[in-house]
Motif scaffolding. Structure first.
Motif, PDB file in Angstrom:
ATOM      1  N   ARG A  27       6.459   7.297  -6.730  1.00 45.58           N
ATOM      2  CA  ARG A  27       7.843   8.177  -6.973  1.00 45.58           C
ATOM      3  C   ARG A  27       9.249   8.903  -6.240  1.00 45.58           C
ATOM      4  O   ARG A  27       9.837   8.794  -6.260  1.00 45.58           O
ATOM      5  N   MET A  28       8.437   8.482  -4.845  1.00 45.95           N
ATOM      6  CA  MET A  28       9.508   8.361  -3.584  1.00 45.95           C
ATOM      7  C   MET A  28      10.285   7.451  -4.055  1.00 45.95           C
ATOM      8  O   MET A  28      12.088   7.622  -3.719  1.00 45.95           O
ATOM      9  N   THR A  29       9.642   6.109  -4.275  1.00 43.93           N
ATOM     10  CA  THR A  29      10.418   4.960  -4.244  1.00 43.93           C
ATOM     11  C   THR A  29      11.676   4.895  -5.528  1.00 43.93           C
ATOM     12  O   THR A  29      12.373   4.760  -5.612  1.00 43.93           O
ATOM     13  N   ALA A  30      10.431   5.826  -6.856  1.00 46.94           N
ATOM     14  CA  ALA A  30      11.710   5.925  -8.503  1.00 46.94           C
ATOM     15  C   ALA A  30      13.063   6.323  -8.191  1.00 46.94           C
ATOM     16  O   ALA A  30      14.190   6.647  -8.306  1.00 46.94           O
ATOM     17  N   ILE A  31      12.590   7.555  -7.195  1.00 45.96           N
ATOM     18  CA  ILE A  31      13.334   8.616  -6.727  1.00 45.96           C
ATOM     19  C   ILE A  31      14.505   8.501  -6.171  1.00 45.96           C
ATOM     20  O   ILE A  31      16.104   8.156  -6.170  1.00 45.96           O
ATOM     21  N   ARG A  32      14.022   7.493  -4.855  1.00 44.55           N
ATOM     22  CA  ARG A  32      14.925   6.771  -3.995  1.00 44.55           C
ATOM     23  C   ARG A  32      16.329   5.438  -4.643  1.00 44.55           C
ATOM     24  O   ARG A  32      17.411   6.034  -4.963  1.00 44.55           O
ATOM     25  N   ALA A  33      15.370   5.214  -5.911  1.00 38.32           N
ATOM     26  CA  ALA A  33      15.876   3.572  -6.258  1.00 38.32           C
ATOM     27  C   ALA A  33      17.451   4.428  -7.697  1.00 38.32           C
ATOM     28  O   ALA A  33      18.393   3.735  -7.249  1.00 38.32           O
ATOM     29  N   ALA A  34      16.938   5.571  -8.023  1.00 35.09           N
ATOM     30  CA  ALA A  34      17.597   6.571  -9.139  1.00 35.09           C
ATOM     31  C   ALA A  34      18.695   6.902  -8.371  1.00 35.09           C
ATOM     32  O   ALA A  34      20.045   7.092  -9.111  1.00 35.09           O
ATOM     33  N   VAL A  35      18.695   7.745  -6.977  1.00 33.16           N
ATOM     34  CA  VAL A  35      19.508   7.489  -6.574  1.00 33.16           C
ATOM     35  C   VAL A  35      20.318   6.959  -5.588  1.00 33.16           C
ATOM     36  O   VAL A  35      22.059   6.826  -5.786  1.00 33.16           O
ATOM     37  N   LEU A  36      20.447   5.585  -5.788  1.00 31.45           N
ATOM     38  CA  LEU A  36      20.824   4.622  -4.776  1.00 31.45           C
ATOM     39  C   LEU A  36      21.879   3.995  -6.401  1.00 31.45           C
ATOM     40  O   LEU A  36      22.938   3.853  -6.419  1.00 31.45           O
ATOM     41  N   MET A  37      21.391   4.270  -7.843  1.00 30.27           N
ATOM     42  CA  MET A  37      22.117   3.246  -8.662  1.00 30.27           C
ATOM     43  C   MET A  37      22.819   4.653  -9.020  1.00 30.27           C
ATOM     44  O   MET A  37      23.747   4.392  -9.741  1.00 30.27           O
ATOM     45  N   THR A  38      23.027   5.874  -9.259  1.00 31.13           N
ATOM     46  CA  THR A  38      23.563   6.547  -9.538  1.00 31.13           C
ATOM     47  C   THR A  38      24.699   7.237  -8.901  1.00 31.13           C
ATOM     48  O   THR A  38      26.051   6.792  -9.370  1.00 31.13           O
ATOM     49  N   PHE A  85      20.039   3.989   1.300  1.00 32.73           N
ATOM     50  CA  PHE A  85      18.694   3.115   0.803  1.00 32.73           C
ATOM     51  C   PHE A  85      17.235   2.591   1.582  1.00 32.73           C
ATOM     52  O   PHE A  85      15.912   3.270   1.467  1.00 32.73           O
ATOM     53  N   ALA A  86      18.117   2.001   2.200  1.00 33.10           N
ATOM     54  CA  ALA A  86      17.252   0.742   3.297  1.00 33.10           C
ATOM     55  C   ALA A  86      16.556   1.970   4.221  1.00 33.10           C
ATOM     56  O   ALA A  86      15.153   1.824   4.695  1.00 33.10           O
ATOM     57  N   ASN A  87      17.490   2.398   4.356  1.00 33.43           N
ATOM     58  CA  ASN A  87      16.640   3.767   5.902  1.00 33.43           C
ATOM     59  C   ASN A  87      15.452   4.474   5.093  1.00 33.43           C
ATOM     60  O   ASN A  87      14.970   5.088   6.010  1.00 33.43           O
ATOM     61  N   ASP A  88      16.163   5.072   3.861  1.00 38.32           N
ATOM     62  CA  ASP A  88      14.817   5.900   3.246  1.00 38.32           C
ATOM     63  C   ASP A  88      13.863   5.349   3.106  1.00 38.32           C
ATOM     64  O   ASP A  88      12.680   5.983   3.589  1.00 38.32           O
ATOM     65  N   ALA A  89      13.815   3.886   2.802  1.00 42.81           N
ATOM     66  CA  ALA A  89      12.735   3.486   2.307  1.00 42.81           C
ATOM     67  C   ALA A  89      11.372   2.843   3.623  1.00 42.81           C
ATOM     68  O   ALA A  89      10.878   3.128   3.588  1.00 42.81           O
ATOM     69  N   LEU A  90      12.389   2.795   4.501  1.00 45.03           N
ATOM     70  CA  LEU A  90      11.247   2.643   5.999  1.00 45.03           C
ATOM     71  C   LEU A  90      11.147   3.784   6.766  1.00 45.03           C
ATOM     72  O   LEU A  90      10.430   4.545   6.525  1.00 45.03           O
ATOM     73  N   GLU A 137       0.542  -1.357   0.550  1.00 40.83           N
ATOM     74  CA  GLU A 137      -0.368   0.341  -0.320  1.00 40.83           C
ATOM     75  C   GLU A 137       0.667   1.247   0.671  1.00 40.83           C
ATOM     76  O   GLU A 137       0.644   1.886  -0.570  1.00 40.83           O
ATOM     77  N   GLN A 138       1.577   1.081   0.896  1.00 49.42           N
ATOM     78  CA  GLN A 138       2.623   2.770   0.980  1.00 49.42           C
ATOM     79  C   GLN A 138       3.642   2.922  -0.413  1.00 49.42           C
ATOM     80  O   GLN A 138       3.895   3.742  -0.665  1.00 49.42           O
ATOM     81  N   ALA A 139       4.403   1.246  -0.592  1.00 46.15           N
ATOM     82  CA  ALA A 139       4.902   1.378  -2.206  1.00 46.15           C
ATOM     83  C   ALA A 139       4.226   2.016  -3.133  1.00 46.15           C
ATOM     84  O   ALA A 139       4.589   2.728  -3.733  1.00 46.15           O
ATOM     85  N   ASN A 140       3.070   1.316  -3.748  1.00 47.90           N
ATOM     86  CA  ASN A 140       1.908   2.455  -4.827  1.00 47.90           C
ATOM     87  C   ASN A 140       1.883   3.549  -4.192  1.00 47.90           C
ATOM     88  O   ASN A 140       1.616   4.274  -4.852  1.00 47.90           O
ATOM     89  N   ALA A 141       1.281   3.706  -2.935  1.00 46.37           N
ATOM     90  CA  ALA A 141       1.239   5.542  -2.359  1.00 46.37           C
ATOM     91  C   ALA A 141       2.292   6.822  -2.547  1.00 46.37           C
ATOM     92  O   ALA A 141       1.936   7.984  -3.122  1.00 46.37           O
ATOM     93  N   ASN A 142       3.588   5.749  -2.595  1.00 54.36           N
ATOM     94  CA  ASN A 142       5.197   6.135  -2.399  1.00 54.36           C
ATOM     95  C   ASN A 142       5.877   5.730  -4.293  1.00 54.36           C
ATOM     96  O   ASN A 142       7.221   6.335  -3.649  1.00 54.36           O
TER      97      ASN A 142
END
Length: 161
Positions: free
Chosen positions: A19-30, A147-152, A12-17
């Motif tokens: 954009r945040m997940t995509a940004i955080r994943a992009a930052v992690l990859m970068t 990344f994990a702490n931000d996602a938490l 539920e939170q993943a679907n609601a967030n």
């Protein structure tokens, strides 16, 4: 030792967030790519080296690797690795086979990769054991932890017993 707690996705939170997940994943990859590029490699070379690592080593996480080989500073015989060739690198990286062939040859010439006696492509075992390789892994782990702490904090990942 098996961890008592696992991180799981709160759908539920993943679907609601998303954009945040995509940004955080992009930052992690970068961050990950930047850490590798500090070794003076261009992005395609980084992608090829990461592909070689994945191809040659993935079976080690599925198999029961002897604990003495768990640390990078211990020599792992090349025979323990999965075979790797130009075609498998091209498939894994999505790069053109000819581009991979040229880049791999340059990486071999530069000492970042080797060709084994069997003709397979691998990381040089002595390079894997260098302190800079271990430091790179530690920096990568730091990026993953951030990344994990931000996602938490975002509620996307939750701890489950």
């Amino acid at each position: 030792m098996t961890p008592a707690m696992q991180l799981v996705i709160d759908e539920e939170q993943a679907n609601a967030n998303t954009r945040m997940t995509a940004i955080r994943a992009a930052v992690l990859m970068t961050r990950s790519m930047e850490l590798w590029r500090r070794e003076r490699l261009d992005p395609q070379s980084v992608l090829i080296i990461l592909s070689v690592i994945s191809i040659t080593s993935e079976k080690l996480i599925r198999a029961k690797l002897e604990p003495k080989y768990h640390a990078l500073d211990v020599y792992l015989p090349l025979e323990e690795l999965q075979g790797c060739n130009i075609a498998s690198i091209a498939a894994a990286s999505g790069l053109n086979r000819e581009t991979v062939r040229r880049r791999v040859q340059g990486l071999i010439d530069g000492g970042s990769l080797i060709r084994t006696e069997a003709g397979e492509i691998a990381l040089p075992p002595d390079r894997v054991q260098e302190p800079s390789a271990i430091e790179l892994i530690q920096r990568q782990l730091g990026a993953i932890v951030r990344f994990a702490n931000d996602a938490l904090r975002d509620g996307i990942l939750v701890a489950k017993d």
